[in-house]
Design a protein around this motif. Structure first.
Motif, PDB file in Angstrom:
ATOM      1  N   THR A 143      -3.339  -5.046   3.084  1.00  0.00           N
ATOM      2  CA  THR A 143      -3.715  -3.780   3.444  1.00  0.00           C
ATOM      3  C   THR A 143      -3.063  -3.215   4.736  1.00  0.00           C
ATOM      4  N   GLU A 144      -3.291  -2.021   4.909  1.00  0.00           N
ATOM      5  CA  GLU A 144      -3.060  -1.392   6.062  1.00  0.00           C
ATOM      6  C   GLU A 144      -3.995  -2.240   7.097  1.00  0.00           C
TER       7      GLU A 144
ATOM      8  N   ARG B  49       5.170 -12.793  -5.294  1.00  0.00           N
ATOM      9  CA  ARG B  49       3.855 -13.204  -4.525  1.00  0.00           C
ATOM     10  C   ARG B  49       3.059 -12.514  -3.545  1.00  0.00           C
ATOM     11  N   GLY B  50       3.285 -11.187  -4.080  1.00  0.00           N
ATOM     12  CA  GLY B  50       2.504 -10.056  -3.279  1.00  0.00           C
ATOM     13  C   GLY B  50       2.752  -8.667  -3.221  1.00  0.00           C
ATOM     14  N   LEU B  51       1.906  -7.848  -2.722  1.00  0.00           N
ATOM     15  CA  LEU B  51       2.252  -6.537  -2.515  1.00  0.00           C
ATOM     16  C   LEU B  51       1.953  -6.247  -1.115  1.00  0.00           C
ATOM     17  N   THR B  52       2.582  -5.469  -0.424  1.00  0.00           N
ATOM     18  CA  THR B  52       2.064  -4.931   1.021  1.00  0.00           C
ATOM     19  C   THR B  52       1.881  -3.523   0.831  1.00  0.00           C
ATOM     20  N   MET B  53       0.672  -2.942   1.347  1.00  0.00           N
ATOM     21  CA  MET B  53       0.393  -1.478   1.365  1.00  0.00           C
ATOM     22  C   MET B  53       1.313  -0.613   2.436  1.00  0.00           C
TER      23      MET B  53
ATOM     24  N   LEU C 269       1.551   3.286  -5.733  1.00  0.00           N
ATOM     25  CA  LEU C 269       0.334   2.725  -6.064  1.00  0.00           C
ATOM     26  C   LEU C 269      -0.012   3.413  -7.465  1.00  0.00           C
ATOM     27  N   GLU C 270       0.051   4.819  -7.548  1.00  0.00           N
ATOM     28  CA  GLU C 270      -0.062   5.332  -8.981  1.00  0.00           C
ATOM     29  C   GLU C 270       0.616   4.738 -10.104  1.00  0.00           C
TER      30      GLU C 270
ATOM     31  N   THR D 126      -7.833   0.598   0.594  1.00  0.00           N
ATOM     32  CA  THR D 126      -6.650   1.008   1.155  1.00  0.00           C
ATOM     33  C   THR D 126      -6.477   2.637   0.903  1.00  0.00           C
ATOM     34  N   ASP D 127      -6.020   3.396   2.057  1.00  0.00           N
ATOM     35  CA  ASP D 127      -5.665   4.853   1.939  1.00  0.00           C
ATOM     36  C   ASP D 127      -4.328   5.066   1.544  1.00  0.00           C
TER      37      ASP D 127
END
Lengths: 266, 197
Positions: free
Chosen positions: B51-52, B166-170, B122-123, B103-104
């Protein structure tokens, strides 16, 4: 979670990279000439109105429209590069295909179709004076996968580029070699190019090796060693590319140095 | 656009309402990747949402497999004009993974083993629209199709369904990932033919 390997084109911010790619568009193409490239493939030369030019290794989409407005669209690698509006394709006829048999057997000079492109900014080669990259280049092709690699070798010769080039080309028989005469001319040109052929079904009479699928050992013997850090372009069927890319990684080539294009599906 | 090519009548006449424009049905499962297929042992696999605020939400393979698992039957559409209908997958919904994530930010960058990236709003990942899938047609996902686990975002072109994820970064704003930097559309809705920008 920093990106590594293939995802990090050096030197440019993502948005700068996006702006560096010319916008693709639809164009009307007129067939200038077609001729039989191999028993199963045709070379098709198109005059494309408004074509903005393309880099070696890019592809385009061909759209055919029937009288009742039915359309079919397929992607093909481009065998030519540069500023010209003459665009060259070499199309392999797929069994049970809908588009490739039409292109190979029915298309003739004067016919028109639509193309969308140029497409793709990753599986491309640019001369060292443009890219600033003088690492040697290893091209590896299976069958019709040689088309975008031919464009690269041709661009390399046109630029009299000093980058060492080597091609490993796997074909079924001598008659299945795409651009056979052109490879001889390119190998004799001033830009350094070495061509190594592997025949899988039938080799020429005086060929030193029996026909057969390429082995890991034969690959190792015919490619620029990993220690020289070549940039490697691999193009062919999924099985061919998977096998070759796995071996290359096993031989010590960095995954990020290996760019692949797979001809799969229909 | 009507433009007729002499002599072309076409053979793929069986149109299906589930087929977006410009797509052709295939029976096999073509492979498209930019480089070699990475070999990832599930013992070394982990999935992380960052997250941020720099907080990492990480699942090991065993922790991931202990989450609620869903069966998904869906159509998939590749930007290179092939579609496959009614494919069967098993995976964990992104809704599940995001349950405890604060997260925003409205955008994500998916990261893969091997270095691939792709951006997804994200949506487009929530409300039952996306999964991290580990089975295809009842079998563990083949490495060449992204095994051990890949993103599955079937309502967008399939390059968004990052293999070997392997992942997501916001991200606060949308940024192009790998193919998006190389000419593909920033979002990739097959029904709008958002192939190239």
């Amino acid at each position: 979670m920093s990106a590594d390997g293939i995802a990090a084109p050096p030197g440019a911010s993502p948005l700068a990279a996006i702006r560096a790619v010319p916008r693709a568009g639809w164009h009307v193409a007129t067939v200038a000439a077609t001729h039989r490239e191999t028993p199963n493939a045709s070379r098709i030369e198109l005059d494309v109105d408004g074509w903005p030019g393309n880099a070696a290794g890019q592809h385009l989409d061909v759209r055919l429209t029937a009288p009742d407005a039915y359309t079919a669209t397929r992607s093909y690698s481009i065998a030519s590069s540069g500023d010209s509006t003459r665009v060259v394709l070499a199309v392999d006829k797929l069994p049970d295909g809908e588009v490739s048999p039409f292109l190979v057997d029915d298309l003739r000079a004067g016919d028109q179709l639509e193309v969308h492109g140029p497409l793709g900014a990753f599986f491309v080669w640019r001369p060292a004076v443009e890219s600033g990259d003088d690492r040697p280049v290893q091209l590896i092709a299976g069958g019709s996968g040689v088309v975008p690699l031919y464009a690269m070798a041709h661009a390399h010769a046109d630029a009299s580029d000093p980058t060492p080039f080597r091609l490993l080309y796997s074909v079924r028989t001598p008659r299945d070699v795409y651009f056979a005469d052109e490879w001889r001319a390119l190998a004799a040109a001033s830009a350094p190019l070495q061509v190594d052929l592997v025949y899988t079904r039938q080799a020429p009479d005086d060929w030193p090796a029996p026909p057969g699928r390429i082995t890991r050992e034969a690959l190792e013997a015919a490619v620029i060693p990993a220690a020289e850090r070549p940039r490697v372009y691999v193009c062919g069927s999924t099985g061919f590319v998977e096998r070759v890319a796995d071996w290359l990684v096993g031989l010590g080539h960095a995954p990020g140095d290996i760019r692949t294009e797979r001809y799969g599906g229909t | 656009m009507s433009f007729i090519t002499r002599g072309f009548s076409g053979r793929g006449r069986e149109r299906d309402d589930r087929l977006p424009p410009g797509q052709t049905l295939v029976g096999d499962f073509p492979v498209l990747s930019a480089g070699p297929t990475p070999d990832i042992d599930t013992a070394d696999w982990a999935f992380t949402i960052r997250t941020e605020s720099g907080v990492d939400h990480t699942w090991t393979w065993d922790e991931f497999m202990a989450l609620p698992i869903e069966d998904v039957t869906t159509d998939i559409h590749c930007v290179t004009h092939w579609s496959k209908l009614g494919t069967g997958w098993r995976g964990v919904a992104l809704d599940t993974l995001f349950e405890g994530v604060d997260t925003d930010y409205g955008y994500t960058m998916a990261h893969s083993y091997g270095g691939y990236t792709t951006n997804v709003p994200l949506e487009d990942l929530l409300d039952g629209k996306a999964w991290v899938a580990f089975e295809f047609d009842g079998e563990p996902l083949d490495p060449e199709h992204g095994g051990p686990a890949r993103l599955l975002v079937p309502h967008l072109y399939f390059w968004k369904s990052a293999k070997w994820v392997r992942g997501l970064t916001m991200m606060e704003e949308d940024e192009p990932g790998f193919w998006e930097q190389n000419g593909y559309h920033l979002r990739g809705d097959p029904w709008k033919e958002e192939r190239y920008w």
